[in-house]
Design a protein around this motif. Structure first.
Motif, short mmCIF file in Angstrom:
data_model
loop_
_atom_site.label_atom_id
_atom_site.label_comp_id
_atom_site.label_asym_id
_atom_site.label_seq_id
_atom_site.Cartn_x
_atom_site.Cartn_y
_atom_site.Cartn_z
N MET A 172 1.12 -0.69 0.28
CA MET A 172 0.01 -0.06 0.28
C MET A 172 0.78 0.74 -0.26
O MET A 172 2.21 1.08 0.25
N GLN A 174 1.26 5.16 1.52
CA GLN A 174 1.07 5.52 2.73
C GLN A 174 1.28 7.56 3.06
O GLN A 174 2.65 7.20 2.86
N ARG A 190 -4.36 3.07 -2.58
CA ARG A 190 -3.92 1.07 -2.98
C ARG A 190 -2.92 1.08 -4.02
O ARG A 190 -3.44 2.04 -4.15
N GLN A 247 7.83 0.33 9.44
CA GLN A 247 8.08 -1.50 9.94
C GLN A 247 8.48 -1.89 8.55
O GLN A 247 7.95 -1.42 7.72
N PRO A 250 3.88 -5.20 5.92
CA PRO A 250 3.46 -6.57 7.15
C PRO A 250 2.60 -7.86 6.51
O PRO A 250 2.64 -8.45 6.81
N TRP A 251 2.22 -7.16 4.85
CA TRP A 251 2.21 -8.50 4.23
C TRP A 251 2.67 -9.12 3.92
O TRP A 251 4.15 -9.04 3.58
N PRO A 252 2.01 -10.23 4.29
CA PRO A 252 3.37 -11.50 3.83
C PRO A 252 3.34 -11.79 2.55
O PRO A 252 3.32 -11.22 1.84
N LEU B 775 -5.19 5.26 10.24
CA LEU B 775 -4.74 4.48 8.29
C LEU B 775 -5.57 5.14 8.00
O LEU B 775 -7.23 4.18 8.12
N ASP B 779 -10.02 6.42 -0.38
CA ASP B 779 -10.14 6.16 -2.21
C ASP B 779 -11.70 5.18 -2.01
O ASP B 779 -11.55 3.65 -1.44
N PHE B 784 -10.44 -0.59 0.33
CA PHE B 784 -8.95 -2.13 0.17
C PHE B 784 -8.96 -1.78 1.71
O PHE B 784 -9.23 -1.38 2.60
N PRO B 786 -5.70 -1.30 4.16
CA PRO B 786 -4.60 -1.17 4.48
C PRO B 786 -3.57 -1.52 4.79
O PRO B 786 -2.06 -1.05 5.21
N LEU B 788 -2.46 -5.69 7.37
CA LEU B 788 -2.70 -6.73 7.83
C LEU B 788 -2.32 -6.38 9.14
O LEU B 788 -3.55 -7.45 10.32
N ASP B 789 -1.10 -6.91 9.42
CA ASP B 789 -0.63 -7.01 10.28
C ASP B 789 -0.57 -5.92 11.39
O ASP B 789 -0.69 -4.84 11.43
#
Lengths: 738, 1296
Positions: A172, A174, A190, A247, A250-252, B775, B779, B784, B786, B788-789
């Motif tokens: 993403m 930011q 996105r 960080q 974080p998305w795997p 966050l 949009d 979506f 933004p 996950l973790d």
């Protein structure tokens, strides 16, 4: 009169201009025959600590199509308080403020030593500098840590009033809101969807600044800051923490995949953000790239690791499916950014390619930097990045923002175009030639980012017809007017006016020949070649070059990464070409023909031929290719060093010998931008390849035994040596002459 | 009526009654005033009626009063009727006092007993009114008016059903008729005449019925005195029994005041009758008739009041004579005059209603009488003073002043009524059906003897035939616009002897008639007390269900939902899980079609069981998964028949034979049962769970633990209303109570937080962060997630960060000026988050406004009042855009359940917003005009419960049935992508699904009909489970069996869901007609095929369905199907979705609210509820009303000080703060018990009920009144009595 070399260096010193010819052939026909066009390398911001700041505005020619600036070459009627424009011959009244003018009381701009002069414009608001960091988070923790530290460090280098912003991206994108208490906020986008500036504006809530910022709604809406771009002094701590908390994305990332990296959208958002907040104001978008864009617009490779990123081979086979689309994306970004006067830096630190090929225009069009390194955790990046913020003695940045360059010429000369980190402003004028070379068709260019070494190649065309001879002693004049935003926020105008004598090629061919500036010509032609290489198919360029020039220099040029893509990735080629196109003459020369120094017990360091014959066992070689600084220890020296002789007091001289090239290298490293790759190697070392690939393969496996000499080292290559090349050229020259 | 009802109650009430009387009255009065406002139109007319009521009370008093002031009474009542002639009025007043006095003493006593409640008060009131009116021309007038004023309201309310309708309808009709009589006193008369006449006319019939009373007289006589005393005046006078005396009395007392008094008396009598069994029959009838007559005649003008008056009045005139002769005859004659009034069955209703109400109302009035009444009930006096004042207040405005005397005199109207009679008579004839009513009552009465009259009355009903019904019919005539229609039927029945004779002799003879005393038969009026009483049915069921209910017997109907009982699972699912409409299914489709009884089951798969019942056992069949039939895939259950020594089993559903897997093999005993039968839940129980294997999981992957995501609107409105702060504050503590299966363990449910306005803010609350990160996703067009973790986290791990976040959210948005919101993207966001985390879960959306910001799912304000009632109305219930349907589908696929909390300040298009919650098995909560202070408690309790309750995710429900029937239709909150699988993204313990079955073949009586409901779901701890509920019901080839084993509450549940869904595609009117039609067919079929032959004019209801009409009427009157002007489209849409997932007990209390009188509270038991009618409210009492959504505490204007002190800590009615939302904590047993009750009510319902304190005559009473569902309602809904009549008419049409 001094010799031409002196004249040339004096001119360069004073005006930052070097012409290929310092005496110009007086007609178009003759000029064409000269092969090397009348052209100039111009360094707009050449450092001139001695220039007095002129606190008023330049006096302009009143003719609408001219608007040339009053300069020392103008004829002045002190009595009538008139001056004649030396470009259009318009006679102009001095403005009222010049009423006190007289022969003994001349304004600075009329003094001959101020052929280059700088005006400081007082009107208009002082725009803050804007630094927008665009940070990739898809990288190893070590890299990210190093990058974070560099970024945090950079905050201390920024002027307190400068605005700073932060965009991070991974899967993403930011956009971080700065200066908020407690919870840190960011707007997330996105990574697969491009947004127009207008959409972005709405989504970031920038449409109604008064309402959203909650500040005084009436206060003239100073777009001086918004939630995303805040003065360093205000958000220093906040941003430092924010950077510290960054960080890894974080998305795997599943096995066999590349992380999804939304570089294209991130840059688009950065451009869009500045576009809607600080149009036409100096701003620097600094993009830190840890890998190729793998999704969304601007992606250069899919996320499957099994599919490698495009190579030159793929490109030739038209097998790079993302390239065209990505290039288009970045081109449009580059155009948008340059239109608004924003520059885009790219700091690409990855072992693999990152898509610089596709993104190159972002730097090339905007005057931004392109830096390539293996990792953010290298001194190459760290030092280079730090050097971006170099300051002059007055404590202001050496870099300048949002500049425009306007060139005015005498009637006999017209502008064909420019090659360098600029974009056309599409300003048609009487001095614009129909023949375009490089970025042509205009007499104004936009250079969004300037530093003291930024150099443009400008190509001219002599349009004077053979039948209309120029009176003896006539001079052709050229005026460069650069407006730029100084890092203090002021607008400044630097005016350089220069003139060259006309000469009839038939009668004064000698003087014209004598005025030839070999170095300048070489670089000018090289730029032209590179430009064509970028825009045309490779082999054609070489052929064209062969037809155009026959020179030693060209031997190296042909082998240089600027034209030769073999053994270079597309990214590397783009990187080299980028640097070549913006550096000044000296640096450019080094790039084409690396400098090789030899250190031995036999005498002081000496420059030696860039030839395999220079590689001797008892020598230490220092090679400077601009991009690399390489120290090569000959076989014997290497053995000595291994044996540790330098540690013994009786061999102190050996220690000194070892130290000498290192010291020299350090000096180079410290002054150069971007910082070169520093390589310390020895005979047989794997890194020695950098040296071996550059030297003239005068001894190869093919001929070494025939030469049979014990000097030098054989190069295992099929490339032709200079000897062969020259032989071939001679043949060609004869045949063509025939 | 009320009285009657009370009467049964009477005994208990007896004591309370005094209080009641007053309170009741008071309420009435109070009630009226308020009602007036709304009712203005009809009410006004009725109001006059109210006055009559006053009279009616008198009538009731009459018994005594009669004696006291027969002449005067007579004159007055009679006057009202015939001579009302102002002059008489004049005299009456004088007499009045006397009557009162008389009444007061006697009545007071009597009343104290049974009728007291209503009567006592009424009398006083009446007396006063009368006195004033009658005695003091000027004064009285004024007083009357006042009285009238209130009474009308009273009457209306009380009569609600009839009254309301009648008023509207009759008034006009009657108006003219009466007019003439009015001529004497035009104004009033006209008014009265209008409404009342018809009613009266009918009433008159009752009068006729009165004659029957005569029989009772013997018994009744005494009783009458009670009742009679009250009623007697009216009826008795009329009736033969007391007639003479009564009449005389009436006449004497009644005349001036009497009218009023008399009226009361009658009412009282009526009331009494019930109380005393013997009396009942007569009384009931009498009451009916008399009251009706009296009431009507007088009421005719002032419908009720007059009626009451007239009642007495007329009697006097007629009565005198008739009485002498005999009640009936006398009635007939009398009726003629009265007839006009009486005939209409409505009258009976009215009477019943009015009188009580009247009494109630009157009581207050009584106050005035009090002076007189001083002698009267003690209560009377004091209250009277106040009440009177009140009444007067209201009254004056109304006709009273001018008419005051006249009006009473209108009683004079009664004379007109006489004129009326003819017409009315006609109607009365119609009423005749009423007669049936009477018969019934009698029947019941007789039977009831054992029990209070009420029951007695019921019995017949239970038997199937309601004599009472007849009454209703007449009533209908009155109430329904279509009175004419009613009129037709009515006349015959009610009109008692005379009327009948003249009109419909046939009608009179009701089947039961034979059974019932003649008198009863003869009565036509509907006595509200005589028609089936939900309360009675509920109480009976309670009394009879003392043993635990065992589910082993096939086809056995369980106790009602209102009954507390224990269930023992012996092979069929507990009724807490499954309730059927019919426990005897017809064998063939033809039978089913003929009967029209819906075959449906209401399934509440995850219902919470009481602590003393064992939750379903968990069965593990090993790796192979549950054992199932090979063909139909039914799961192992007690219906599987093991054969071949246990090696195979035959499916009970499809008869297919399947091999028993080796590991499951077990030998059979000599009976063919497996030896381990009782060791295995799946072989011996109706409900159990299987452990599902990986084959039963999505993507063949064991599910992840579910997640809860909280999505909070932070736009300006949300922040300003305090919602944001409250939610955030509450969540901090609430997160410790996430659902878990094992209370010992921490919940595995993860949580995530999102706030939004025009854009969405996600929060990273990863435990490693020092501060949460926000966050923002702007949009919204392409939503979506933004991050996950860090988005979905374990509460315990991230507690500090979460708390920090919840602390900061309100601060961050405190200054927001953003008013626009999105909605579609919000759900998308939650959905995407769950998708990204690959788990099922639940979204809690806290939303305030119509989503008008540019985004998918953007809505327009389309609320258009003009469409209401048109064919396009249905479009308003359909979603505005298709977006949400698609979204809902996606949510279901992911197992994303959405709970929506709405805090609207204006139209938010609930119809559209609720699409996703409804399709995903979620809930919608709506807090209109949310104010932190007053609504916080309700919201927070709902939220707490919603978060804590057990819930399953990603569920699929499949209902398998034995060959012959098939589940064809499903109602509830779910999504279906094919015709058999009910997909529920979420299923909580409060959700019920109604399934309709249709025949596709024959069923056999031997095997019965089996159904197995299997729900595959993911528990809140992330385990995949299969819950199985089995149900077997009998099959029958006799319709009678079907009708004998039905459950009306469940049928209503089905009907309501059916109808509420129907409005999506049909005009509401069509939906209502369909309902009425089907109901009529059901009852007609019964009548035709199962009931003993009887007169066509008699309404006979199956015992199990005797409440069908009243409940159905409640459904028809619901805001959705019949909206009042103040019901917003959102409210209706809200109700629509609310109903869709209600179980039977919720729908029951929703449609028929529980109304508890709070007089004496005993620990351990609740007071016996009273019927939802204003007549049942005593001005001197305090009542608690519960609907499952609302909780009201209604305080009578003259509630006993002690009561007030106990409840509110103050003795002053005026010091009660109506804005209080919780009762003050007082240290007295009463207060404690009351709060206990309130708490227990709240605990029973899935939604927290906010307590509203409604003071009588307060503005808020309008709202309260809306829930008195037996009364006519402002939006045009029929009263119970009216509807019953209408129903009867429909049935008759079907039968003819």
């Amino acid at each position: 009169m001094a010799t031409f070399p002196e004249y040339i260096s004096q001119n360069e010193e004073r005006d930052g201009v070097r012409f290929s010819w310092n005496v110009w052939p007086s007609s178009r026909l003759e000029a064409t025959r000269m092969v090397v066009p009348v052209a100039a390398l111009f360094t707009p911001l050449r450092e001139r600590p001695d220039l007095p700041p002129i606190q008023y505005e330049p006096v302009l020619c009143s003719r609408a199509t001219c608007r040339a600036v009053l300069n020392p070459l103008c004829q002045v009627d002190y009595r009538a308080k008139l001056w004649a424009c030396n470009f259009c011959y318009q006679r102009n009244q001095f403005p009222p403020s010049y009423s006190g003018i007289s022969e003994v009381n001349q304004p600075a701009e009329l003094l001959p030593q101020f052929s280059t002069i700088e005006y400081v414009v007082q009107r208009g608001p002082q725009m803050p500098l804007v630094f927008l960091y665009v940070v990739d988070t898809c990288m190893e923790d070590e890299d990210l840590q190093a990058l974070k530290e560099s970024l945090q460090m950079s905050l201390s280098l920024l002027p307190p009033t400068a605005l700073v912003g932060l965009i991070t991206f991974g899967r993403m994108v930011q956009v971080h809101e700065l200066g908020c208490e407690g919870i840190s906020k960011s707007y997330v986008f996105r990574g697969t969807k491009d947004l127009s500036a207008k959409q972005l504006q709405e989504m970031l809530g920038l449409t109604k600044p008064s309402a959203n910022q909650g500040r005084g709604p009436q206060t003239a809406q100073p777009p001086l800051s918004n939630r995303f771009l805040q003065p360093v002094q205000k958000v220093d701590m906040n941003l430092t923490d924010l950077l510290g908390e960054l960080q890894r994305d974080p998305w795997p990332v599943t096995q066999g995949k590349r992380p999804l990296r939304s570089l294209g959208v991130a840059m688009s958002i950065a451009v869009g953000l500045l576009e809607c907040t600080f149009p036409n104001s100096g701003a620097r978008i600094m993009t830190f790239i840890g890998g190729p864009a793998t999704q969304g617009p601007g992606m250069v490779v899919g996320d499957e690791l099994k599919t490698p990123i495009r190579s030159w081979h793929d490109i030739e086979k038209d097998n790079a499916k993302f390239m065209k689309k990505a290039t288009k994306h970045y081109e449009s970004l580059a155009n948008r950014a340059s239109t608004n006067g924003h520059m885009i830096d790219m700091y690409a630190c990855a072992l693999d390619q990152t898509g610089l090929l596709e993104m190159k225009c972002c730097a090339n069009y905007t005057g931004g930097y392109m830096v390539m390194a293996d990792s953010f955790n290298t001194s190459l990046f760290k030092q280079t990045f730090q050097r971006v913020f170099t300051k002059d003695v007055q404590g202001s940045f050496k870099m300048a923002f949002a500049a425009t360059l306007e060139v005015k010429t005498s009637r006999e000369v017209k502008l064909s175009g420019a090659i360098g980190p600029c974009v056309s402003l599409n300003a048609k004028g009487p001095c614009v030639s129909e023949n375009e070379i490089g970025t042509g068709g205009t007499c104004q260019w936009k250079i969004c980012g300037l530093d003291p070494s930024t150099t443009l190649a400008l190509y001219f065309e002599v349009v004077n017809q053979h039948k209309a001879p120029i009176p003896q002693g006539g001079r052709g004049a050229i005026q460069f007017v650069s407006q730029y935003q100084h890092s203090s926020g002021q607008r400044r105008i630097r005016v350089t006016t220069t003139a060259r004598n006309w000469a009839d090629a038939q009668t004064q061919i000698q003087s014209i020949a004598a005025s030839f500036d070999q170095e300048a010509a070489a670089i000018l032609m090289a730029r032209l070649a590179v430009y064509r290489a970028e825009t045309e198919e490779g082999p054609d360029v070489l052929r064209w070059l062969d037809r155009q020039l026959i020179r030693l220099f060209m031997f190296h040029l042909r082998r240089s990464p600027f034209l030769q893509v073999f053994n270079n990735s597309p990214d590397e080629s783009s990187y080299y070409r980028h640097q070549f196109n913006r550096q000044d003459l000296t640096q450019a020369l080094i790039m084409v023909q690396p400098v090789l120094y030899a250190y031995s017990f036999s005498g002081p360091p000496e420059p030696v031929l860039l030839d395999s014959s220079s590689i001797l066992p008892d020598r230490i070689l220092l090679m400077d290719t601009f991009f690399q600084i390489l120290i090569y220890h000959g076989e014997t020296v290497a053995q000595w060093r291994k044996a540790g002789y330098q540690e013994m007091s009786e061999y102190e001289n050996f220690k000194h010998l070892l130290q000498a090239p290192v010291d020299d290298a350090q000096e180079l490293l410290h002054t150069r931008f971007p910082m070169p790759r520093y390589i310390d190697t020895e005979h047989g070392g794997s890194q020695a390849r950098f040296l071996l690939s550059k030297v003239n393969p005068s001894q190869t496996h093919n001929n070494m035994y025939t030469w049979g000499q014990e000097s030098g080292a054989p190069i295992l290559t099929d490339d032709v040596s200079l000897q062969v090349f020259m032989d071939h050229l001679k043949k060609l020259a004869v045949s063509s002459a025939a | 009526m009320n009285v009657n009802q009370h009467t049964p109650m009477a005994s208990p009430y007896g004591q309370p009654q005094p209080g009641y009387g007053h309170p009741g009255y008071a309420p009435l009065d109070g009630g009226y005033p308020v009602p007036y406002a709304p009712y203005n139109g009809p009410a006004s007319a009725y109001q006059p009626g109210a006055l009559p009521q006053d009279y009616s009370p008198f009538t009731s008093f009459p018994s005594k009063a009669v004696a006291a002031t027969p002449v005067s009474d007579l004159s007055s009542p009679l006057d009202l009727g015939p001579a009302r002639g102002p002059p008489t009025s004049g005299p009456p007043p004088v007499s009045v006092p006397q009557p009162f006095n008389q009444y007061s003493p006697s009545q007071g006593d009597v009343q104290n007993g049974p009728p007291p409640m209503t009567q006592a008060p009424p009398r006083p009131a009446a007396s006063q009114p009368y006195n004033q009116g009658a005695v003091n021309p000027s004064g009285p007038h004024s007083s009357y008016p006042q009285h009238y004023g209130p009474p009308p309201s009273m009457q209306q309310v009380t009569n609600q059903m009839t009254g309301m309708q009648i008023n509207s309808g009759p008034p006009t009709a009657a108006g003219p008729g009466y007019v003439p009589p009015h001529s004497s006193q035009p104004p009033i008369s006209t008014a009265y005449s209008a409404a009342p006449p018809p009613a009266y006319s009918q009433a008159s019939p009752p009068a006729s019925s009165a004659p029957p009373q005569p029989p009772p007289p013997s018994g009744p006589a005494t009783s009458q005195q009670y009742y009679g005393s009250p009623q007697s005046p009216s009826q008795q006078p009329f009736n033969s029994s007391l007639p003479p005396t009564s009449q005389q009395q009436f006449t004497s007392p009644a005349p001036p005041p009497p009218s009023s008094q008399q009226t009361f008396p009658p009412s009282s009598q009526q009331t009494f009758p019930p109380s005393s069994q013997q009396t009942f029959p007569p009384s009931s009838q009498q009451t009916f008739l008399p009251p009706s007559q009296q009431n009507f005649p007088p009421s005719s003008q002032q419908t009720f009041p007059q009626s009451s008056f007239s009642g007495p009045m007329p009697p006097p005139s007629q009565a005198p004579a008739p009485p002498g002769s005999q009640p009936q005859q006398s009635f007939s004659p009398a009726q003629p005059p009265f007839s006009s009034a009486p005939p209409p069955v409505s009258q009976p209703a009215f009477i019943s209603g009015p009188p009580p109400s009247a009494q109630g109302s009157f009581p207050p009035r009584a106050p005035p009488p009090s002076s007189q009444s001083g002698s009267f009930p003690s209560a009377g006096p004091p209250p009277t003073s106040t009440p009177s004042s009140q009444y007067q207040g209201p009254m004056p405005p109304q006709q009273q002043h001018p008419p005051s005397q006249p009006s009473p005199y209108h009683a004079g109207p009664s004379p007109p009524s006489v004129q009326m009679p003819p017409t009315s008579m006609a109607q009365s004839n119609h009423l005749p059906p009423g007669p049936q009513g009477p018969p019934c009552p009698p029947g019941p009465m007789q039977q009831p003897p054992t029990q209070p009259g009420m029951q007695g009355g019921y019995p017949p009903q239970q038997n199937g035939a309601f004599g009472q019904v007849r009454g209703p019919q007449p009533g209908y005539a009155g109430p329904y616009p279509g009175q004419p229609n009613y009129g037709a039927p009515a006349p015959a029945p009610a009109p008692a002897p005379p009327a009948q004779k003249r009109l419909d002799p046939d009608s009179i003879p009701s089947p039961q008639a034979s059974d019932m005393p003649a008198v009863q038969k003869s009565r036509h009026r509907i006595d509200p007390d005589a028609i089936p009483s939900p309360i009675q049915v509920i109480e009976d069921d309670r009394a009879k269900s003392t043993e635990p209910f065992t589910t082993g017997v096939r086809g056995q109907a369980p106790p009602l939902v209102t009954t507390n009982f224990q269930v023992k699972d012996q092979g069929n699912a507990s009724p807490r899980f499954i309730r059927c409409t019919a426990y005897n299914m017809p064998c063939t489709a033809d039978m089913a079609k003929q009967s029209q009884v819906p075959l449906a089951a209401v399934i509440k798969p995850l219902a919470t069981l009481p602590p003393d019942e064992t939750p379903p056992y968990l069965v593990d069949h090993g790796e192979g998964g549950p054992i199932r039939c090979n063909r139909c895939k039914a799961y192992m259950c007690p219906y599987m028949q093991f054969i071949e020594g246990g090696r195979r089993f035959q499916c009970g559903f499809c008869s297919c034979v399947t091999e028993v897997p080796p590991h499951y093999f077990q030998h059979l005993d000599h009976t063919g049962k497996r030896v381990d039968c009782y060791d295995r839940p799946e072989l011996s129980l109706g409900s159990y769970e299987f452990l599902a294997t990986v084959d039963y999981c999505k993507n063949n992957k064991l599910p992840q633990p579910p997640a809860f995501i909280f999505l909070i609107d932070v736009s300006y409105n949300a922040v300003k209303s305090g919602m944001v702060g409250i939610v955030c504050q509450e969540l901090k503590s609430l997160l410790d109570y996430l659902p878990r299966e094992n209370p010992e363990m921490d919940s595995v449910v993860r949580v995530g937080f999102v706030t939004y306005n025009k854009v969405l803010h996600f929060y990273n609350v990863k435990s490693s962060l020092a501060q949460p990160q926000m966050l923002v996703v702007s949009d919204v067009s392409d939503m979506f997630v933004p991050l996950l973790d860090g988005f979905l986290v374990n509460v315990n791990e991230s507690r500090l960060v979460i708390e920090s976040l919840l602390d900061q959210i309100p601060e961050m948005f405190a200054d927001t000026r953003e008013t626009e919101t999105v909605f579609g993207p919000v759900i998308q966001a939650g959905l995407e988050a769950l998708k990204a985390a690959d788990c099922a879960g639940k979204l809690f959306v806290f939303h305030t406004s119509l989503p008008i910001a540019e985004a998918p799912g953007k809505l327009k304000n389309r609320e258009d009042k003009k469409l209401i009632g048109t064919d396009k109305e249905k479009s308003l219930f359909q979603p505005q855009v298709g977006f949400y349907n698609t979204l809902a589908k996606d949510c279901v696929a992911q197992g994303c359940c959405v709970d929506l909390f709405l805090f609207p300040n204006q139209y938010v298009d609930v119809a559209t917003l609720s699409v996703v919650p409804v399709s995903t098995g979620g809930s919608v909560y709506k807090y209109t005009y949310f104010q932190a202070q007053s609504d916080q408690e309700r919201f927070l309790n709902d939220l707490r419960r919603d978060i804590q309750k057990l819930v399953g995710f990603d569920a699929v429900m499949r209902v398998r049935t034995s060959t012959g029937i098939r589940a064809t239709d499903f109602f509830g909150s779910f999504f279906m992508s094919n015709t058999t699988d009910v997909e529920l993204a979420g299923l909580d313990c409060d959700k019920a699904i109604t399934v309709e079955f249709k025949h596709d073949d024959k069923l056999s009586e031997e095997t019965g009909a089996l159904m197995q409901c299997a729900i595959l779901y993911t528990s809140c701890s992330g385990h995949r489970r299969l819950r199985i509920h089995n149900m077997a019901v009998n099959c029958c080839s006799q319709l009678a069996d079907l009708y004998r084993n039905c459950e009306t509450d469940t049928i209503i549940n089905f009907f309501s869901k059916y109808a509420f869904r129907g409005v999506l595609n049909n005009p509401t009117k069509a939906v209502r007609d369909t309902l009425i039609n089907q109901c009529a067919q059901i009852l007609a079929c019964y009548r035709k095929n199962c009931a003993s032959p009887s007169s066509a004019g008699q309404l006979i209801l199956p015992e199990c369905m005797k409440l069908l009409p009243v409940y159905l009427n409640c459904v028809l009157k619901s805001d959705l199907l019949l909206p009042g002007a103040d019901v917003s489209l959102d409210d209706r849409a809200y109700l629509r979705q609310l109903i869709s997932c209600m179980d039977v007990s919720e729908s029951h209390v929703f449609f028929y609210p529980r109304l508890l009188p709070l007089l004496k509270l005993e620990s351990g038991s609740l007071p016996v509820a009273v019927r939802d009618s204003e007549e049942r409210l005593s001005k001197g009492g305090v009542y608690l009303l519960e609907t499952g959504l609302h909780l009201f505490l209604w305080v009578g204007a003259s509630a006993q000080q002690e009561l007030l002190l106990n409840i509110f800590g103050t003795t002053s009615f005026s010091q009660i703060d109506p804005s209080m939302t919780s009762l003050p904590v007082l240290d007295n047993p009463f207060s404690q018990r009351l709060r206990e009750i309130v708490d227990s009510f709240r605990a029973q319902r899935p939604r927290y009920m906010k307590l509203m304190v409604v003071k009588q005559e307060d503005r808020a009473e309008l709202i309260f009144r809306h829930f008195l569902v037996e009364d006519k309602c402002a939006s045009g809904g029929a009263s119970y009595v009216d509807f019953l009549c209408h129903m009867h008419k429909e049935i008759r049409q079907l039968l003819s």
